[in-house]
Write a protein that holds these residues in place. Sequence first.
Motif, PDB file in Angstrom:
ATOM      1  N   LEU B  66      40.640  64.458  12.035  1.00 37.22           N
ATOM      2  CA  LEU B  66      41.228  63.619  11.259  1.00 37.22           C
ATOM      3  C   LEU B  66      39.978  63.226  10.047  1.00 37.22           C
ATOM      4  N   ARG B  67      40.711  63.571   8.898  1.00 42.11           N
ATOM      5  CA  ARG B  67      39.713  63.314   7.567  1.00 42.11           C
ATOM      6  C   ARG B  67      39.861  61.783   7.105  1.00 42.11           C
ATOM      7  N   PRO B  68      38.999  61.606   6.404  1.00 39.66           N
ATOM      8  CA  PRO B  68      38.686  60.207   5.549  1.00 39.66           C
ATOM      9  C   PRO B  68      40.148  59.661   5.613  1.00 39.66           C
ATOM     10  N   ALA B  69      40.663  60.122   4.597  1.00 38.76           N
ATOM     11  CA  ALA B  69      41.697  60.224   3.548  1.00 38.76           C
ATOM     12  C   ALA B  69      43.173  59.856   4.774  1.00 38.76           C
ATOM     13  N   ASP B  70      43.677  61.205   5.827  1.00 36.66           N
ATOM     14  CA  ASP B  70      44.008  60.530   7.077  1.00 36.66           C
ATOM     15  C   ASP B  70      44.015  59.436   7.627  1.00 36.66           C
ATOM     16  N   PHE B  71      42.867  59.241   7.861  1.00 34.40           N
ATOM     17  CA  PHE B  71      42.788  57.649   8.607  1.00 34.40           C
ATOM     18  C   PHE B  71      43.069  56.491   7.430  1.00 34.40           C
ATOM     19  N   SER B  72      42.603  56.684   6.758  1.00 30.83           N
ATOM     20  CA  SER B  72      43.144  55.801   5.674  1.00 30.83           C
ATOM     21  C   SER B  72      44.686  55.165   5.539  1.00 30.83           C
ATOM     22  N   VAL B  73      44.995  56.460   5.261  1.00 24.85           N
ATOM     23  CA  VAL B  73      46.870  56.506   5.073  1.00 24.85           C
ATOM     24  C   VAL B  73      46.878  55.914   6.538  1.00 24.85           C
ATOM     25  N   VAL B  74      47.021  56.830   7.079  1.00 23.32           N
ATOM     26  CA  VAL B  74      47.177  55.914   9.141  1.00 23.32           C
ATOM     27  C   VAL B  74      47.193  54.331   9.045  1.00 23.32           C
ATOM     28  N   LEU B  75      45.953  53.948   8.324  1.00 19.44           N
ATOM     29  CA  LEU B  75      46.080  53.012   8.179  1.00 19.44           C
ATOM     30  C   LEU B  75      46.751  51.690   7.782  1.00 19.44           C
ATOM     31  N   LEU B  76      46.804  52.186   6.301  1.00 17.20           N
ATOM     32  CA  LEU B  76      47.909  51.669   5.198  1.00 17.20           C
ATOM     33  C   LEU B  76      49.190  51.296   6.119  1.00 17.20           C
ATOM     34  N   ILE B  77      49.465  51.790   6.450  1.00 14.13           N
ATOM     35  CA  ILE B  77      51.035  52.852   7.027  1.00 14.13           C
ATOM     36  C   ILE B  77      50.987  51.927   8.080  1.00 14.13           C
ATOM     37  N   LYS B  78      50.383  51.364   8.893  1.00 15.37           N
ATOM     38  CA  LYS B  78      50.062  50.774  10.094  1.00 15.37           C
ATOM     39  C   LYS B  78      50.502  49.198   9.452  1.00 15.37           C
ATOM     40  N   HIS B  79      49.691  48.650   8.933  1.00 14.78           N
ATOM     41  CA  HIS B  79      49.570  47.358   8.791  1.00 14.78           C
ATOM     42  C   HIS B  79      50.816  47.203   7.151  1.00 14.78           C
ATOM     43  N   ASN B  80      51.113  48.126   6.662  1.00 16.89           N
ATOM     44  CA  ASN B  80      52.194  47.733   5.593  1.00 16.89           C
ATOM     45  C   ASN B  80      53.281  48.765   5.740  1.00 16.89           C
ATOM     46  N   PRO B  81      54.400  49.146   6.704  1.00 17.94           N
ATOM     47  CA  PRO B  81      55.513  49.240   6.883  1.00 17.94           C
ATOM     48  C   PRO B  81      56.008  49.568   6.373  1.00 17.94           C
TER      49      PRO B  81
END
Lengths: 172, 172
Positions: B66-81
């Motif tokens: 998991l790269r930093p960008a992947d982490f950020s994307v998953v996090l944002l989608i989780k909190h803003n579906p």
Amino acid sequence: MRYGEFLQLVQKHVIFAKPSGPKPSGNGRHAIINYSVLSEAVGYRLRRAQLAVFQDFGESFAAEGLRPADFSVVLLIKHNPGLKQSEVAEALGIQRANFVAIVDGLEGRDLVERRKSETDRRVQALYLTPLGEQFAENMLATWQAHEDRMIAKLGGPEARDELIRLVNRLTE
Amino acid sequence: MRYGEFLQLVQKHVIFAKPSGPKPSGNGRHAIINYSVLSEAVGYRLRRAQLAVFQDFGESFAAEGLRPADFSVVLLIKHNPGLKQSEVAEALGIQRANFVAIVDGLEGRDLVERRKSETDRRVQALYLTPLGEQFAENMLATWQAHEDRMIAKLGGPEARDELIRLVNRLTE
DNA sequence: CCAAATTAGTTATACAGTATAACTGTAGCG
DNA sequence: CGCTACAGTTATACTGTATAACTAATTTGG
């Protein structure tokens, strides 16, 4: 002609593009986004800040076509004339293989000189040329203006010192 | 198969190489170097610190790839579906063109789902899959361990808050 | 002293990150 | 309807960085 020199010649002259900041995003409406832990994630905030600082650096030196690595190399050679290529590279965390093209570029602009060491003919000792010394003066003035902008954003020299103190703990 | 998916497949599985830190530099002798203003240059110290933090991040997530960008994307989608692709991309400062391959990768791992909006069929709304939700939980635990290491290096949560406060001024 | 190992610099190469232009399909609007 | 704008996508290019392999020079151990 060495490969590095060739690369230098074909390089585009626009080193830093204009700020690609928040585009006039279409309809102007922005979704309200929950950033969760990202708002206070050290790595993320550090990365965004570093990009902002480098953006300002790039705009400051766009005319000179000087990248951050070039700046650091000129500065180190100015203050440590005669250092070996590998010493400068290691001090800046640059792989010696990638450092070759950087020195090629500075040498091609007649700012830096490679001199083969008398005592060890494998070694390339680095020096500023007279033009390089002159260039370094202007470079430092330009840099100081950039740095002053960053210090102003931070809220003054004390805030800057505090920031440096903190980030250094992450590097140690 | 889309180009992004193809790229994903051929990608090497080693996302983050081992720390390329200070090599056992040959003779062990180190030249004493005058770093001049570099020691306190905001951009330089910020960059070095950010690399150190990302290094730790990369080691933490090497197994997950998991790269930093992947982490950020998953996090944002989780909190803003349901956010649009372009909204997530802009929030993270990623060009929408480059964002495609990132979502391709996460979708290919069945962590993220693209759903065409009913009301605007141009739009791809992003959601976590059930597997993605589960993945996000583990991801956050791994991340917290990483973040705790960074906070410890800084000297505690107060120092972390102070650092975030300072670097945010550079980004605004 | 000499062969083997080591070192400095170099070249070639590969890949991640990022930037831009151009294209497709869809929507909004006169 | 026809024009314009927008979302996503594709192709492409360039920078930064990492690694392996090579050359020439030096050091080391027998």
